[in-house]
Design a protein around this motif. Structure first.
Motif, PDB file in Angstrom:
ATOM      1  N   UNK A  47      -9.267  -1.705   1.585  1.00 57.96           N
ATOM      2  CA  UNK A  47      -9.187  -1.567   0.132  1.00 57.96           C
ATOM      3  C   UNK A  47      -8.114  -0.589  -0.330  1.00 57.96           C
ATOM      4  N   UNK A  48      -7.342  -0.068   0.597  1.00 55.48           N
ATOM      5  CA  UNK A  48      -6.282   0.894   0.283  1.00 55.48           C
ATOM      6  C   UNK A  48      -5.015   0.130  -0.076  1.00 55.48           C
ATOM      7  N   UNK A  49      -4.310   0.504  -1.136  1.00 59.48           N
ATOM      8  CA  UNK A  49      -3.097  -0.215  -1.530  1.00 59.48           C
ATOM      9  C   UNK A  49      -2.059  -0.252  -0.420  1.00 59.48           C
ATOM     10  N   UNK A  50      -1.367  -1.358  -0.311  1.00 62.54           N
ATOM     11  CA  UNK A  50      -0.350  -1.519   0.747  1.00 62.54           C
ATOM     12  C   UNK A  50       0.711  -0.425   0.688  1.00 62.54           C
ATOM     13  N   UNK A  51       1.075   0.015  -0.484  1.00 66.33           N
ATOM     14  CA  UNK A  51       2.149   1.004  -0.619  1.00 66.33           C
ATOM     15  C   UNK A  51       1.802   2.343   0.026  1.00 66.33           C
ATOM     16  N   UNK A  52       0.513   2.584   0.296  1.00 70.14           N
ATOM     17  CA  UNK A  52       0.111   3.832   0.944  1.00 70.14           C
ATOM     18  C   UNK A  52       0.252   3.779   2.464  1.00 70.14           C
ATOM     19  N   UNK A  53       0.483   2.584   2.999  1.00 67.65           N
ATOM     20  CA  UNK A  53       0.602   2.426   4.448  1.00 67.65           C
ATOM     21  C   UNK A  53       2.068   2.385   4.873  1.00 67.65           C
ATOM     22  N   UNK A  54       2.320   2.845   6.074  1.00 68.88           N
ATOM     23  CA  UNK A  54       3.598   2.664   6.749  1.00 68.88           C
ATOM     24  C   UNK A  54       3.303   1.815   7.972  1.00 68.88           C
ATOM     25  N   UNK A  55       3.764   0.558   7.976  1.00 74.04           N
ATOM     26  CA  UNK A  55       3.450  -0.389   9.042  1.00 74.04           C
ATOM     27  C   UNK A  55       4.736  -0.773   9.771  1.00 74.04           C
ATOM     28  N   UNK A  77       3.776  -8.390   2.863  1.00 73.80           N
ATOM     29  CA  UNK A  77       5.015  -9.059   2.482  1.00 73.80           C
ATOM     30  C   UNK A  77       6.236  -8.381   3.078  1.00 73.80           C
ATOM     31  N   UNK A  78       6.053  -7.198   3.646  1.00 73.64           N
ATOM     32  CA  UNK A  78       7.186  -6.486   4.239  1.00 73.64           C
ATOM     33  C   UNK A  78       6.696  -5.541   5.325  1.00 73.64           C
ATOM     34  N   UNK A  79       7.618  -5.162   6.212  1.00 76.09           N
ATOM     35  CA  UNK A  79       7.366  -4.156   7.231  1.00 76.09           C
ATOM     36  C   UNK A  79       8.229  -2.946   6.926  1.00 76.09           C
ATOM     37  N   UNK A  80       7.655  -1.777   7.041  1.00 72.35           N
ATOM     38  CA  UNK A  80       8.402  -0.550   6.744  1.00 72.35           C
ATOM     39  C   UNK A  80       9.456  -0.265   7.801  1.00 72.35           C
ATOM     40  N   UNK A  81       9.174  -0.648   9.042  1.00 74.24           N
ATOM     41  CA  UNK A  81      10.096  -0.393  10.141  1.00 74.24           C
ATOM     42  C   UNK A  81       9.950  -1.514  11.156  1.00 74.24           C
TER      43      UNK A  81
END
Length: 277
Positions: A109-117, A146-150
């Motif tokens: 339930x945590x927003x995607x923008x808070x994660x670094x994947x 929709x995207x990967x941070x790295x």
């Protein structure tokens, strides 16, 4: 019944490890207990590292190459890690855990923008433009993002004499990974021979045709070009490598338009003095 009991035991064991790690970081002064509630991020005093791209990467990350936990229990482990405050999750093609990781992150339930994947390309069979795009699209789908941070190369594909990665999924993928590593150890320089040895791996004919005129290093360059294209499309935020020596990193830097800004290396706390590469 015993399988359910084993899955429960594995889940509880990982929870205890996560909790112990958190306690350790608090004791050595790297964490603050201020926001210790469920679903709140750990307040790491040096919580983020600013990458050359300008992107912030959480210093404390959770590696998902967890081979001793069943796939059925893994989403709960990821969910527990989220509740303990982990926001950086490191994945790879060879780990075989991305579907479970995606499920756990979605259920948090945590927003995607808070994660670094982050994730990685691990296998030579995924080199070449078409194969690389197909892999990344699949990884995005499995991770529910929709995207990967790295995004990283898991090993130095430009160096045909040195390309060893962590062991693969403990299930059906293990033999595939072992076959690919054997090909690498033979210093294979062209991909047609490699594709021939892997005839049972379900490699699309279009990918084999693409590689008939490409050496391994050329296929690797085409793979990197496709990753650069996906950076332009916003599907990848930044690129990096893993397990590269300085010389192998220079090989990538010489042809890359989008430069690798991370070199992920292994330091094993259970084997002091061990480093890879």
């Amino acid at each position: 019944a015993w399988r359910r009991a084993l899955a429960f035991w594995q889940q509880q064991a990982v929870k205890e490890v996560l909790s112990a790690a958190r306690t350790f970081f608090i004791e050595i002064g790297h964490l603050d207990e201020t926001d210790a509630g469920p679903c709140r991020p750990l307040s790491v005093k040096t919580s983020e590292l600013r990458l050359a791209s300008g992107q912030a990467m959480p210093v404390l990350g959770f590696g998902t190459g967890i081979f001793h936990v069943s796939r059925a229990a893994l989403p709960e482990v990821i969910l527990e890690a989220c509740h303990l405050g982990y926001r950086h999750f490191d994945c790879a093609q060879n780990y075989g855990t991305e579907t479970a990781v995606g499920e756990g992150l979605s259920r948090s339930g945590i927003p995607r923008k808070e994660f670094f994947v982050s994730s990685k390309l691990s296998r030579p069979s995924s080199l070449g433009r078409e194969a690389t795009r197909r892999l990344v699209e699949e990884q995005l789908q499995n991770l529910h993002t929709e995207y990967l941070d790295l995004y990283l190369w898991h090993c130095p594909f430009m160096d045909s004499s040195s390309c060893k990665v962590s062991r693969g999924d403990s299930s059906s993928n293990t033999s595939t990974c072992n076959k690919e590593r054997k090909n690498i150890s033979l210093k294979t320089t062209s991909l047609p021979a490699m594709a021939g040895r892997q005839s049972g791996l379900g490699i699309p004919s279009s990918d084999v045709a693409e590689r008939k005129t490409l050496s391994r290093s050329d296929a690797a360059k085409q793979s990197w070009r496709e990753l650069e294209q996906m950076v332009d499309e916003g599907k990848i935020r930044c690129l990096g490598v893993s397990n590269h020596t300085p010389g192998q990193l220079d090989q990538v830097r010489r042809f890359a338009h989008v430069q690798p800004i991370v070199n992920q290396l292994k330091y094993d706390v259970f084997r002091p003095g061990y480093q890879h590469p």
